[in-house]
Design an enzyme around this catalytic site. Structure first.
Site, PDB file in Angstrom:
ATOM      1  N   ASP A 259       0.836  -1.197   0.000  1.00 32.25           N
ATOM      2  CA  ASP A 259       0.000   0.000   0.000  1.00 32.25           C
ATOM      3  C   ASP A 259       0.871   1.247   0.000  1.00 32.25           C
ATOM      4  O   ASP A 259       2.100   1.177   0.079  1.00 32.25           O
ATOM      5  CB  ASP A 259      -0.995  -0.006   1.156  1.00 32.25           C
ATOM      6  CG  ASP A 259      -0.370   0.233   2.516  1.00 32.25           C
ATOM      7  OD1 ASP A 259       0.858   0.461   2.583  1.00 32.25           O
ATOM      8  OD2 ASP A 259      -1.100   0.189   3.524  1.00 32.25           O
TER       9      ASP A 259
ATOM     10  N   HIS B 272      -8.676  14.775  -2.260  1.00 37.09           N
ATOM     11  CA  HIS B 272      -8.924  13.437  -2.811  1.00 37.09           C
ATOM     12  C   HIS B 272      -8.551  13.332  -4.283  1.00 37.09           C
ATOM     13  O   HIS B 272      -8.242  12.229  -4.770  1.00 37.09           O
ATOM     14  CB  HIS B 272     -10.390  13.053  -2.602  1.00 37.09           C
ATOM     15  CG  HIS B 272     -10.731  12.798  -1.167  1.00 37.09           C
ATOM     16  ND1 HIS B 272     -10.407  11.628  -0.521  1.00 37.09           N
ATOM     17  CD2 HIS B 272     -11.342  13.586  -0.240  1.00 37.09           C
ATOM     18  CE1 HIS B 272     -10.815  11.682   0.744  1.00 37.09           C
ATOM     19  NE2 HIS B 272     -11.392  12.868   0.934  1.00 37.09           N
TER      20      HIS B 272
ATOM     21  N   ASP C 129      -6.406  10.307  -5.534  1.00 38.66           N
ATOM     22  CA  ASP C 129      -6.797   9.380  -6.606  1.00 38.66           C
ATOM     23  C   ASP C 129      -5.707   9.277  -7.674  1.00 38.66           C
ATOM     24  O   ASP C 129      -5.460   8.207  -8.233  1.00 38.66           O
ATOM     25  CB  ASP C 129      -8.103   9.842  -7.252  1.00 38.66           C
ATOM     26  CG  ASP C 129      -9.313   9.588  -6.359  1.00 38.66           C
ATOM     27  OD1 ASP C 129      -9.160   8.875  -5.339  1.00 38.66           O
ATOM     28  OD2 ASP C 129     -10.403  10.101  -6.672  1.00 38.66           O
TER      29      ASP C 129
ATOM     30  N   GLU D   2      -6.120   2.276  -0.719  1.00 39.39           N
ATOM     31  CA  GLU D   2      -4.791   2.356  -1.307  1.00 39.39           C
ATOM     32  C   GLU D   2      -4.047   1.029  -1.201  1.00 39.39           C
ATOM     33  O   GLU D   2      -2.839   0.971  -1.407  1.00 39.39           O
ATOM     34  CB  GLU D   2      -3.976   3.463  -0.616  1.00 39.39           C
ATOM     35  CG  GLU D   2      -3.416   3.127   0.754  1.00 39.39           C
ATOM     36  CD  GLU D   2      -4.444   3.217   1.887  1.00 39.39           C
ATOM     37  OE1 GLU D   2      -4.014   3.200   3.049  1.00 39.39           O
ATOM     38  OE2 GLU D   2      -5.651   3.301   1.605  1.00 39.39           O
TER      39      GLU D   2
ATOM     40  N   ASN E  55      -4.295  12.651   1.297  1.00 38.87           N
ATOM     41  CA  ASN E  55      -5.662  13.121   1.058  1.00 38.87           C
ATOM     42  C   ASN E  55      -5.958  14.384   1.863  1.00 38.87           C
ATOM     43  O   ASN E  55      -6.558  15.338   1.360  1.00 38.87           O
ATOM     44  CB  ASN E  55      -6.667  12.020   1.426  1.00 38.87           C
ATOM     45  CG  ASN E  55      -6.965  11.095   0.260  1.00 38.87           C
ATOM     46  OD1 ASN E  55      -6.781  11.473  -0.902  1.00 38.87           O
ATOM     47  ND2 ASN E  55      -7.419   9.895   0.559  1.00 38.87           N
TER      48      ASN E  55
END
Length: 378
Positions: free
Chosen positions: A257, A270, A274, A300, A265
């Protein structure tokens, strides 16, 4: 209208019905050009039969040549359709060469060296070559799905079935005229066999289209919406299928991850988060091999199944990916933030379920987090 003529009308009628079916299917699946090509093949076949049945144009020579042009066009479209469905392009080149040879032979044995039986022999042999060529194009694709094997053998058998037709034609009474030959039981039998072949090929192709659509829907269902990898359901389905095989082959499962993703974030929003996930997913997609199974299993977090890999192999794979993430890519996240990632590796044990393997990989990933992040634990 005689019973024989009514019987011969079955072929063009079937062809027109399938033309309508394929065109309607294509209107709902326009990205599948091969469906439209198959509809065109059925339509050209029907026109060729109608031209022969109703003697359009009435001149025998012109009628013969026009019918053969339509038949050859039908076979060319059919071959291209079958080839495109399995991802093989360029069938039209071979189709044009075969068509030219057949057409010139028909022209020769009608206008120059008039011989009905030799002409029919040439056409039957040519159709055999055409269908075997379509089967060869399918074989070149290397597809191993059951429906593809069925179509291959049907094409081969359909092509080879023209050989006894060709031989029997030469054995018939050489004094028969075209009209007498068209009314003979032999010709009626040939038409019946053609009906069976057309039905089998078209129905099988319809089944193949249906299976293609179902497979695409299943693939779409199993793909992640944000990255070019499987989603959790797709990953678990494919990974479970691999582990369920009765193979003693080694394998490793990797959990990985993005470090401090919540902070990314919170700091940049966000949209940037993303973008980082998309980049991470792309890098994983570039790193995995053809037989590896990779998916985004939540937020993630990603999972990668590496068939045939020992822990040392998986560790080298993870280290390469970790360095790629650390190098980053301009524009993904504002400086001076550096994106890093952590990895946990679990080796497959005999009798492991996917849930057990995932639990161990998850523990290794948390160990990497506890030990400072941006590292590989295996």
């Amino acid at each position: 209208m005689t019973g024989v003529k009514l019987f011969t009308l079955l072929n063009p009628s079937i062809g027109l019905i399938f033309t309508l079916v394929f065109v309607l299917l294509w209107l709902n699946q326009k990205h599948r050009v091969y469906i439209l090509l198959m509809g065109g093949a059925c339509f050209a076949f029907s026109l060729a039969m109608l031209v022969q049945i109703f003697q359009i144009p009435p001149d025998v020579g012109a009628n013969t040549l026009l019918a053969n042009v339509l038949y050859l066009g039908s076979l060319g479209l059919f071959t291209e359709s079958v080839s495109r469905r399995v991802g093989v392009r360029g069938s039209y080149v071979g189709s044009l060469v075969i068509s030219a040879g057949i057409f010139l032979s028909v022209f020769n044995f009608f206008y120059i060296d008039r011989d009905l039986h030799t002409r029919i022999f040439v056409v039957s042999t040519g159709f055999c070559i055409f269908l075997c060529y379509a089967a060869l194009r399918m074989r070149l694709a290397g597809r191993t799905q059951p429906i593809d094997r069925v179509i291959f053998w049907l094409l081969l058998l359909a092509g080879l079935h023209f050989l006894p037709r060709a031989v029997l034609t030469l054995m018939m009474d050489g004094t028969l005229t075209s009209d007498a030959f068209g009314r003979s039981m032999f010709w009626t039998g040939l038409n019946f066999s053609l009906i069976v072949i057309v039905l089998m090929l078209c129905l099988t192709f319809l089944l193949a289209i249906t299976l293609d659509i179902i497979e695409d829907l299943r693939t779409e269902r199993n793909r992640d919406a944000l990255v070019p990898l499987l989603n959790r359901r797709g990953f678990e389905e494919q990974a479970s299928a691999y582990l369920a095989r009765a193979l003693p082959e080694r394998a490793c499962l990797v959990f990985c991850d993005i470090d401090h993703f919540k902070a990314i974030n919170d700091t940049y929003g966000h949209g940037v988060g993303d973008g980082v996930i998309r980049a991470f997913g792309r890098w994983i997609g570039e790193a995995v091999r053809r037989d590896d199974v990779a998916g985004r299993i939540g937020g993630e977090e990603f999972a990668i199944l590496l068939p045939g890999a020992a822990v040392s192999d998986a560790a080298r794979f993870c280290e390469r990916l970790r360095l790629r993430v650390q190098e980053g890519e301009e524009g993904i996240i504002p400086a001076p933030w550096q994106v890093t990632s952590s990895f946990g590796i679990a080796e497959r044990r005999f009798g492991d379920t996917l849930a057990e393997l995932m639990a161990r990989a998850d523990q290794r990933l948390y160990a990497a987090k506890r030990n400072g992040r941006n590292r590989v634990e295996g």
